[in-house]
Scaffold this motif. Structure first.
Motif, PDB file in Angstrom:
ATOM      1  N   ARG A 150      85.140 -53.442  92.312  1.00  0.00           N
ATOM      2  CA  ARG A 150      85.653 -52.169  91.810  1.00  0.00           C
ATOM      3  C   ARG A 150      86.878 -52.420  90.940  1.00  0.00           C
ATOM      4  O   ARG A 150      87.461 -53.512  90.974  1.00  0.00           O
ATOM      5  CB  ARG A 150      86.010 -51.234  92.966  1.00  0.00           C
ATOM      6  N   TRP A 207      92.811 -45.778  94.946  1.00  0.00           N
ATOM      7  CA  TRP A 207      92.363 -44.511  95.511  1.00  0.00           C
ATOM      8  C   TRP A 207      91.697 -44.708  96.871  1.00  0.00           C
ATOM      9  O   TRP A 207      91.975 -43.975  97.834  1.00  0.00           O
ATOM     10  CB  TRP A 207      91.373 -43.824  94.569  1.00  0.00           C
ATOM     11  N   SER A 208      90.810 -45.697  96.976  1.00  0.00           N
ATOM     12  CA  SER A 208      90.067 -45.892  98.226  1.00  0.00           C
ATOM     13  C   SER A 208      90.994 -46.293  99.374  1.00  0.00           C
ATOM     14  O   SER A 208      90.765 -45.894 100.530  1.00  0.00           O
ATOM     15  CB  SER A 208      88.979 -46.953  98.043  1.00  0.00           C
ATOM     16  N   ASN A 212      91.097 -38.852  93.091  1.00  0.00           N
ATOM     17  CA  ASN A 212      89.930 -39.605  92.648  1.00  0.00           C
ATOM     18  C   ASN A 212      89.669 -39.391  91.164  1.00  0.00           C
ATOM     19  O   ASN A 212      89.363 -40.326  90.424  1.00  0.00           O
ATOM     20  CB  ASN A 212      88.713 -39.181  93.475  1.00  0.00           C
ATOM     21  N   GLU A 264      90.327 -47.722  91.304  1.00  0.00           N
ATOM     22  CA  GLU A 264      89.468 -47.285  92.394  1.00  0.00           C
ATOM     23  C   GLU A 264      89.904 -47.897  93.715  1.00  0.00           C
ATOM     24  O   GLU A 264      89.798 -47.253  94.771  1.00  0.00           O
ATOM     25  CB  GLU A 264      88.010 -47.664  92.097  1.00  0.00           C
ATOM     26  N   GLY A 321      89.684 -42.053  88.101  1.00  0.00           N
ATOM     27  CA  GLY A 321      88.597 -42.182  87.126  1.00  0.00           C
ATOM     28  C   GLY A 321      89.093 -42.032  85.708  1.00  0.00           C
ATOM     29  O   GLY A 321      88.689 -42.783  84.809  1.00  0.00           O
ATOM     30  N   TYR A 349      83.675 -41.780  95.811  1.00  0.00           N
ATOM     31  CA  TYR A 349      83.897 -43.220  95.959  1.00  0.00           C
ATOM     32  C   TYR A 349      83.071 -43.992  94.947  1.00  0.00           C
ATOM     33  O   TYR A 349      81.888 -43.715  94.749  1.00  0.00           O
ATOM     34  CB  TYR A 349      83.532 -43.623  97.397  1.00  0.00           C
ATOM     35  N   ARG A 350      83.692 -44.962  94.302  1.00  0.00           N
ATOM     36  CA  ARG A 350      83.009 -45.801  93.317  1.00  0.00           C
ATOM     37  C   ARG A 350      83.165 -47.265  93.704  1.00  0.00           C
ATOM     38  O   ARG A 350      84.283 -47.742  93.892  1.00  0.00           O
ATOM     39  CB  ARG A 350      83.602 -45.619  91.918  1.00  0.00           C
ATOM     40  N   SER A 351      82.039 -47.970  93.744  1.00  0.00           N
ATOM     41  CA  SER A 351      82.105 -49.402  94.027  1.00  0.00           C
ATOM     42  C   SER A 351      80.714 -49.999  93.937  1.00  0.00           C
ATOM     43  O   SER A 351      79.713 -49.299  94.145  1.00  0.00           O
ATOM     44  CB  SER A 351      82.679 -49.643  95.426  1.00  0.00           C
TER      45      SER A 351
END
Length: 363
Positions: A190, A197-198, A223, A194, A227, A167-169
């Protein structure tokens, strides 16, 4: 529906362990009291979203903004799970109707989406300049997203947490107050990839399939694709920027070449005029040189005849003597010649020519 008499159906729907619930010291009527208070608080939260959204949407790097007010049933579930978790570290921990609005910090959630990864830092500056932070901001990242130097650079303002699911944020808790009561809002920043995906990850895994290995592996592949999509977007933007710079440079060079071409054209025309004038001047010069040559030739001839005739008149190599000159016939014979010589001598004097060389023979 009202949850007041729905404890068992609620536990079943949200997979709550009743034993853990009781061991955490939770009491269902107290949970329902929080639930009812929150239902009354929801209109205030919704009213608070409007100015927040307006400010965030005004930033040029923000692609779009989404908001949500926490679902009342989800609030009850979160209070139960958070209390069970916190009690293990702190037996005195408790969420009540008096503190749930600050203990649960995502009652009001805002997602700020942007297109390019490097836009996040500009949005960060806007958030910090506009609101007070309730706590330090946090960056959730996937392993390999940041090197040690980058983490050190940002560590002054962020806590970093590597997320096992990728997870990216960037997360912020801001303090906002449109009434006497302070409202805490969670802002998540984000990229749109992303976010996609989330959303899929949350819908397919939470809250009951977190341990499903097959889903986890497949969502990890998704994910990575998200990216890679972010990296590709940045690469495409850089390519476009470079192309624009190259085209702009080319236009500048073409403009310079055009200006030089015009200057060369003007110079060529100017040179042609100069050459044309030079040809005219050379013609005039040639004409003058011819006239000078003609005069010089005339001068030489005049000098020659002056010498020759003067010699004869004075008794030259042909043996003529003064007595012969005095003879009437001779005078008659050479009269015209003598007069011609006088005219020539007169002309030579006028031209300032030199006198004939050599002495006269016996007078």
């Amino acid at each position: 529906m009202s949850l007041e008499n729905q404890q068992q159906p609620f536990f079943k729907t949200y997979n709550i362990d009743e034993k853990e619930f009781n061991e955490a010291g939770l009491v269902w009527p107290e949970v329902i009291q929080i639930y009812k208070d929150y239902l009354e608080f929801i209109p205030t939260l919704k009213a608070a979203t409007s100015p927040l959204l307006s400010i965030l949407q005004s930033h040029p790097d923000v692609h779009s903004v989404r908001t949500r007010v926490k679902n009342p049933e989800h609030l009850v579930e979160k209070i139960i799970r958070k209390t069970i978790s916190k009690k293990k570290q702190n037996p005195d921990y408790k969420i009540t109707v008096g503190n749930y609005r600050t203990e649960v910090t995502d009652l009001l959630g805002i997602r700020v989406l942007h297109l390019y990864k490097d836009q996040a830092i500009h949005i960060d500056k806007k958030i910090r300049a506009t609101w007070n932070l309730h706590e330090r901001a946090k960056i959730y990242f996937r392993k390999g997203d940041y090197n040690d130097a980058e983490i050190r650079e940002y560590s002054e303002h962020f806590d970093f947490e590597e997320h096992p699911a990728g997870y990216r944020s960037w997360h912020y808790l801001i303090e906002s107050q449109i009434t006497k009561e302070m409202t805490i809002a969670e802002i998540q920043v984000r990229t749109i990839f992303e976010e996609g995906w989330s959303e899929v990850d949350h819908q397919l895994r939470y809250p009951y399939d977190l341990e499903n290995d097959l889903l986890t592996k497949q969502l990890m592949v998704l994910n990575r694709l998200a990216g890679n999509a972010d990296e590709m977007v940045n690469s495409i933007r850089d390519t476009k920027t470079n192309l624009h710079e190259l085209l702009e440079e080319r236009r500048k060079q073409e403009g310079i070449i055009h200006d030089l071409s015009n200057e060369l054209k003007d110079l060529k025309n100017e040179l042609e005029e100069v050459y044309h004038k030079k040809e005219i001047q050379e013609d005039d010069l040639n004409s003058l040189q011819k006239k000078i040559k003609s005069l010089e030739d005339s001068q030489k001839k005049l000098t020659y005849y002056d010498f020759t005739l003067s010699g004869k008149a004075a008794g030259g190599s042909d043996g003529m003597n003064l007595s012969e000159v005095e003879n009437g016939d001779s005078i008659s014979k050479y009269g015209k010649t003598v007069k011609g010589v006088e005219q020539i001598q007169l002309t030579s004097e006028e031209l300032k020519l030199h006198k004939p060389m050599g002495p006269s023979k016996g007078v």
